[in-house]
Design a protein around this motif. Structure first.
Motif, mmCIF file in Angstrom:
data_model
loop_
_atom_site.group_PDB
_atom_site.id
_atom_site.type_symbol
_atom_site.label_atom_id
_atom_site.label_comp_id
_atom_site.label_asym_id
_atom_site.label_seq_id
_atom_site.Cartn_x
_atom_site.Cartn_y
_atom_site.Cartn_z
ATOM 1 N N UNK A 222 0.755 -1.197 -0.007
ATOM 2 C CA UNK A 222 0.041 -0.045 -0.058
ATOM 3 C C UNK A 222 0.583 1.292 0.050
ATOM 4 N N UNK A 223 2.172 1.296 0.452
ATOM 5 C CA UNK A 223 3.048 2.308 0.645
ATOM 6 C C UNK A 223 3.276 2.952 -0.759
ATOM 7 N N UNK A 224 2.921 1.926 -1.796
ATOM 8 C CA UNK A 224 3.552 2.420 -3.242
ATOM 9 C C UNK A 224 2.230 2.612 -3.981
ATOM 10 N N UNK B 293 -0.793 4.665 -5.820
ATOM 11 C CA UNK B 293 -0.593 5.948 -6.461
ATOM 12 C C UNK B 293 -1.708 6.548 -7.085
ATOM 13 N N UNK B 294 -1.897 7.929 -7.389
ATOM 14 C CA UNK B 294 -3.011 8.416 -8.054
ATOM 15 C C UNK B 294 -2.355 9.046 -9.413
ATOM 16 N N UNK B 295 -3.298 8.913 -10.649
ATOM 17 C CA UNK B 295 -2.766 9.749 -11.663
ATOM 18 C C UNK B 295 -3.985 10.188 -12.379
ATOM 19 N N UNK B 296 -3.746 11.317 -13.034
ATOM 20 C CA UNK B 296 -4.990 11.940 -13.904
ATOM 21 C C UNK B 296 -4.617 11.447 -15.424
ATOM 22 N N UNK B 297 -5.629 10.660 -15.969
ATOM 23 C CA UNK B 297 -5.661 10.245 -17.039
ATOM 24 C C UNK B 297 -6.754 10.774 -18.026
ATOM 25 N N UNK B 298 -6.315 11.147 -19.311
ATOM 26 C CA UNK B 298 -7.383 11.426 -20.199
ATOM 27 C C UNK B 298 -8.708 10.479 -20.309
ATOM 28 N N UNK B 299 -8.339 9.170 -20.499
ATOM 29 C CA UNK B 299 -9.460 8.264 -20.578
ATOM 30 C C UNK B 299 -10.046 7.769 -19.328
ATOM 31 N N UNK B 300 -9.341 7.728 -18.202
ATOM 32 C CA UNK B 300 -9.762 7.079 -16.990
ATOM 33 C C UNK B 300 -10.182 8.325 -15.885
ATOM 34 N N UNK B 301 -9.805 9.385 -15.932
ATOM 35 C CA UNK B 301 -9.852 10.657 -15.288
ATOM 36 C C UNK B 301 -8.882 10.491 -14.008
ATOM 37 N N UNK B 302 -9.404 10.522 -12.866
ATOM 38 C CA UNK B 302 -8.297 10.568 -11.743
ATOM 39 C C UNK B 302 -8.624 9.076 -11.343
ATOM 40 N N UNK B 303 -7.500 8.307 -11.262
ATOM 41 C CA UNK B 303 -7.380 6.908 -11.203
ATOM 42 C C UNK B 303 -6.370 6.544 -9.989
ATOM 43 N N UNK B 304 -6.751 5.806 -9.176
ATOM 44 C CA UNK B 304 -6.020 5.231 -7.847
ATOM 45 C C UNK B 304 -5.394 3.786 -8.407
ATOM 46 N N UNK B 305 -4.396 3.640 -8.344
ATOM 47 C CA UNK B 305 -3.640 2.397 -8.576
ATOM 48 C C UNK B 305 -3.262 1.727 -7.385
ATOM 49 N N UNK B 306 -3.876 0.355 -6.905
ATOM 50 C CA UNK B 306 -3.046 -0.205 -5.745
ATOM 51 C C UNK B 306 -2.060 -1.163 -6.320
ATOM 52 N N UNK B 307 -1.019 -1.234 -5.495
ATOM 53 C CA UNK B 307 0.393 -1.858 -5.995
ATOM 54 C C UNK B 307 0.506 -3.146 -5.390
ATOM 55 N N UNK B 308 0.885 -4.148 -5.988
ATOM 56 C CA UNK B 308 1.523 -5.470 -5.732
ATOM 57 C C UNK B 308 3.090 -5.526 -6.395
ATOM 58 N N UNK B 309 3.465 -6.242 -5.664
ATOM 59 C CA UNK B 309 5.089 -6.514 -5.954
ATOM 60 C C UNK B 309 5.496 -8.120 -6.198
ATOM 61 N N UNK B 310 6.241 -8.306 -7.198
ATOM 62 C CA UNK B 310 6.748 -9.806 -7.357
ATOM 63 C C UNK B 310 8.278 -9.576 -7.041
ATOM 64 N N UNK B 311 9.006 -10.281 -6.695
ATOM 65 C CA UNK B 311 10.127 -10.187 -6.366
ATOM 66 C C UNK B 311 10.971 -11.432 -6.852
ATOM 67 N N UNK B 312 12.191 -11.548 -7.213
ATOM 68 C CA UNK B 312 12.845 -12.726 -7.553
ATOM 69 C C UNK B 312 13.266 -13.448 -6.291
#
Length: 167
Positions: free
Chosen positions: A143-145, A147-166
Motif C-alpha cells: 500500500x505504501x506504493x 498512486x493516483x494519476x490523472x488520465x485522459x481516458x480514466x480521469x482520476x485513477x488510483x492504482x493499488x500496487x502489488x510486487x513480485x520479487x525474484x
C-alpha cells in the motif's frame, strides 16, 4: 496455451480485444483501431529495446486468447521507473487460468533471462478479477506504493500496487 512474439496478423484480434467494452472497462473503455495499433506497436518496440514485452497468448491450435507480460514503465509514471506485469484476455477466455499461467511464465522469464529483481502490478480497487490473479501469483500487496494519476481516458485513477520479487 503458449506465449509468443507479436505478428502483424495479430492486429485484427488485438483490436477486437481492445474494442470489447467489458474487457476494456478498467482502462477507460474501448480503443479505436488506431489506438489499438499504437499500443501493439509499443509492445513490439519494448521487445526490440528491452528483450521483453507483453506477449501474445494463443492456444496450441493458434487461437488468439489475449496477452500477458512485463513492460517497462513510461518515464512520467507516479511511482518512478519500474517494470509492470499485466494481462488482458478475450472475454470468452476469462476464468480458465490463462492470465495466471501466462503472467507467471512472463515473470519467470524476466527474473531468469533478463535478471530483473522486482516487478510491480497494479489495478483499481474495484478490479477484483485482477486482484485474484495477483493473489494466485503470490504477489505482495504494498500500500505504501499506491498512486493516483490523472488520465485522459480514466480521469482520476488510483492504482493499488502489488510486487513480485525474484526468489
Amino acid at each position: 496455451m503458449r506465449l509468443r512474439p507479436w505478428r502483424d496478423a495479430d492486429r485484427v484480434a488485438f483490436a477486437a480485444l481492445n474494442a470489447d467494452p467489458e474487457v476494456s472497462r478498467d482502462l477507460g473503455g474501448p480503443l479505436s483501431c488506431a489506438k489499438s495499433d499504437a499500443k501493439l506497436d509499443r509492445y513490439i518496440d519494448a521487445f526490440k529495446d528491452h528483450g521483453f514485452c507483453r506477449w501474445a497468448i494463443e492456444t496450441r491450435g493458434g487461437e488468439f486468447l489475449g496477452y500477458a507480460g512485463v513492460m517497462p514503465s513510461r518515464g512520467d509514471h507516479p511511482v518512478g521507473p519500474h517494470c509492470e506485469v499485466g494481462w488482458r484476455l478475450m472475454r470468452s477466455d476469462w476464468g480458465h487460468g490463462y492470465a495466471t499461467e501466462a503472467a507467471s511464465a512472463a515473470l519467470e522469464d524476466v527474473f531468469t533471462r533478463i535478471g530483473l529483481t522486482e516487478v510491480l502490478s497494479y489495478t483499481a480497487a474495484d478490479n477484483l478479477r485482477s486482484q485474484a490473479v495477483m493473489a494466485r501469483l503470490q504477489l505482495t500487496r504494498e500500500p505504501s506504493r499506491d498512486f493516483t494519476l490523472d488520465d485522459e481516458r480514466l480521469g482520476r485513477w488510483r492504482g493499488l500496487v502489488w510486487v513480485a520479487r525474484r526468489s
